[in-house]
Design an enzyme around this catalytic site. Structure first.
Site, PDB file in Angstrom:
ATOM      1  N   GLN A 145       0.820  -1.218   0.000  1.00 29.68           N
ATOM      2  CA  GLN A 145       0.000   0.000   0.000  1.00 29.68           C
ATOM      3  C   GLN A 145       0.857   1.273   0.000  1.00 29.68           C
ATOM      4  O   GLN A 145       2.052   1.240   0.295  1.00 29.68           O
ATOM      5  CB  GLN A 145      -0.918   0.012   1.223  1.00 29.68           C
ATOM      6  N   HIS A 146       0.205   2.381  -0.330  1.00 34.01           N
ATOM      7  CA  HIS A 146       0.709   3.748  -0.133  1.00 34.01           C
ATOM      8  C   HIS A 146       1.810   4.194  -1.096  1.00 34.01           C
ATOM      9  O   HIS A 146       2.180   5.366  -1.099  1.00 34.01           O
ATOM     10  CB  HIS A 146       1.245   3.974   1.287  1.00 34.01           C
TER      11      HIS A 146
ATOM     12  N   ASP B 147      -2.285  -4.977  -0.122  1.00 36.90           N
ATOM     13  CA  ASP B 147      -1.921  -6.284   0.440  1.00 36.90           C
ATOM     14  C   ASP B 147      -2.702  -6.610   1.704  1.00 36.90           C
ATOM     15  O   ASP B 147      -3.031  -7.777   1.948  1.00 36.90           O
ATOM     16  CB  ASP B 147      -0.415  -6.380   0.667  1.00 36.90           C
TER      17      ASP B 147
END
Length: 493
Positions: free
Chosen positions: A80-81, A243
């Site tokens: 992520q991110h 994820d």
């Protein structure tokens, strides 16, 4: 046959799943190279993800004994991110800045202030911006690399980028989008006004990918790429997700009453919620799920990333490391570790460094240091678990996933530290399995509940039950951990 893919921090994993038989037929992975800097920089080249995907794809199919043209759909999970900024030709303009990159801490603090502090963030987004989120990375690029920033044509997350490479479509779904810092997690839509605060020169409606429902396909594999990979025409690519969201699907955590904990590079704890939550803490992320509902989540930044550093420091392989942990006594003879090698998100200490305390001439041994770093990482997860409140306290079992979950001694430590029974799914790389399950759901193989019931199986041999005496001793050791944390870093609640 369905393919699940997890593009993580350390590697890309691919699994081949026979939905009818309810079996994982083959799996493979390829590593990624991580670029690190003293200022908290942690980046990767998106081209490495593609290279890793292709290598793991072919090996997984070979191991499964399945020809590529039997694959019906693919589901992608991604770390992520991360910020993947593309130019007008769809090429990355800069290495992808990852979830664990803390170089943009200053920019994050400024953004939080401009949005009205923590309460302003909660009012606008349903969560509070954290340094790891995508938002501050864009602000960092704007400030430090304006010539690159001006050439941005689109901004994608890692899993969205792999979907784009596969399909040519720039799309996103609510689960992964929740971690950008410019997505309204309650209304499940981009917050264009917040994005304007981050990147005033960019047209949000043009730069941000089109939002789709988690049940919708991102598209079909491009004809030219399908030929290269040996796939048939019309292979679907599901929406995919972060994820953590796909890991929840891969552990069957799709309805209230279960907790998933990941002992991966980072540590995550999530529990499904039917409705958006009003967080009591800025550290609790009110993320959406990548199927329906919400997935309130806590993320710590130092789990196997921390234990690997200590393991390699002593030149131990994983088996020897686990033996060292077993030889040390509970509580590591008084050694306490704050394993903040990458800074920390929960508690919010992005500029912190690791600390080893309580060491004396009698207790300083490889065994104690190995056990203390495992205990420290686990105490951090207990700290996060307590922030989930009733969502976690009502759970009677923790589904444990990630690389650390393969260690019997670590599973027992988690059970004793949390006072909760622990068990692993048979497939501990749950995010990749979740990708395959979501792909099958997208292709119409049945309900998500039925697919999870058929494909998510627990490993009864992995069960760890808390031992009363150990729980009491770990309560004392955890109190010591909190005391050290408060002494070094102040009020952390």
């Amino acid at each position: 046959m369905y393919l699940g893919v997890d593009c993580g921090t350390q590697s890309t994993k691919v699994v081949v799943v026979d939905v009818q038989a309810g079996k994982l037929l083959g799996e493979a992975s390829r590593p990624h190279h991580l670029v690190e800097g003293d200022n908290g920089r942690r980046e990767q080249a998106p081209d490495e993800w593609i290279e890793a995907f292709i290598g793991a794809f072919h090996e997984a199919l070979d191991r499964a004994g399945v020809p590529a043209n039997e694959i019906r759909a693919i589901g992608i999970s991604g770390q992520q991110h991360g910020m993947v900024a593309l130019d007008a030709a769809g090429q990355p303009l800069h290495p992808a800045k990852l979830w664990c990159d803390t170089e943009s801490n200053v920019q994050n603090e400024r953004l939080v202030a401009r949005l009205g502090g923590e309460q302003g963030c909660l009012d606008k987004l349903g969560l509070v911006l954290q340094t790891g989120y995508t938002a501050s990375k864009i602000a960092w690029l704007r400030e430090l690399h304006p010539e690159v920033y001006r050439r941005i044509d689109s901004i994608l997350l890692p899993h969205d980028y792999l979907n784009y490479w596969l399909t040519g479509e720039k799309v996103a779904e609510a689960g992964d989008a929740s971690g950008t810092g410019y997505f309204d997690t309650r209304r499940r839509q981009w917050h264009f006004e917040v994005f304007h605060e981050i990147a005033p020169e960019l047209d949000a409606e043009r730069v941000l990918p089109r939002l789709i429902d988690s049940r919708q396909p991102a598209g079909q594999v491009r004809t030219e790429l399908a030929r290269q990979l040996g796939l048939a025409d019309g292979v679907l690519v599901s929406s995919g997700g972060g994820d953590n969201m796909l890991g929840a699907i891969g552990t069957g955590n799709i309805s209230p009453g279960m907790v998933t904990m990941s002992l991966g590079t980072s540590g995550t704890i999530c529990a499904h919620a039917a409705e958006s939550i009003e967080a009591d803490s800025a550290l609790l992320a009110n993320f959406c799920a990548s199927h329906a509902g919400w997935l309130p989540l806590i993320c710590t930044m130092n789990v196997t990333s921390a234990t690997t550093r200590i393991r390699e420091l002593f030149g131990l392989d994983i088996a020897a490391f686990n033996t060292a942990i077993e030889r040390a006594s509970l509580g590591a003879d008084g050694v306490t570790v704050l394993p903040f090698f990458n800074g920390e998100r929960v508690p919010a200490l992005p500029e912190a460094s690791a600390s080893f305390l309580g060491m004396t001439s009698r207790n300083t041994s490889p065994e104690n240091l190995c056990r203390a770093v495992v205990e420290g990482a686990t105490f951090g997860l207990r700290y996060g678990l307590e922030l989930l409140g009733p969502l976690a306290s009502r759970a009677s079992q923790i589904r444990l996933i990630g690389g650390g979950a393969r260690s019997p001694v670590w599973r027992q430590i988690v059970a004793d530290v949390t006072g909760t029974e622990v068990i692993c799914p048979q497939v501990t790389d749950a995010a990749a399995l979740g990708g395959a399950i979501q792909a099958a759901w997208c292709a119409g193989e049945g309900t998500l509940e039925a697919l999870c019931g058929h494909l998510v199986k627990v490993d009864q041999t992995s069960r760890a039950t808390p031992e009363a005496a150990a729980v009491r001793r770990y309560d004392d050791a955890y109190t010591r951990y909190l005391s050290v944390l408060g002494r070094l870093h102040g009020d952390i609640y």
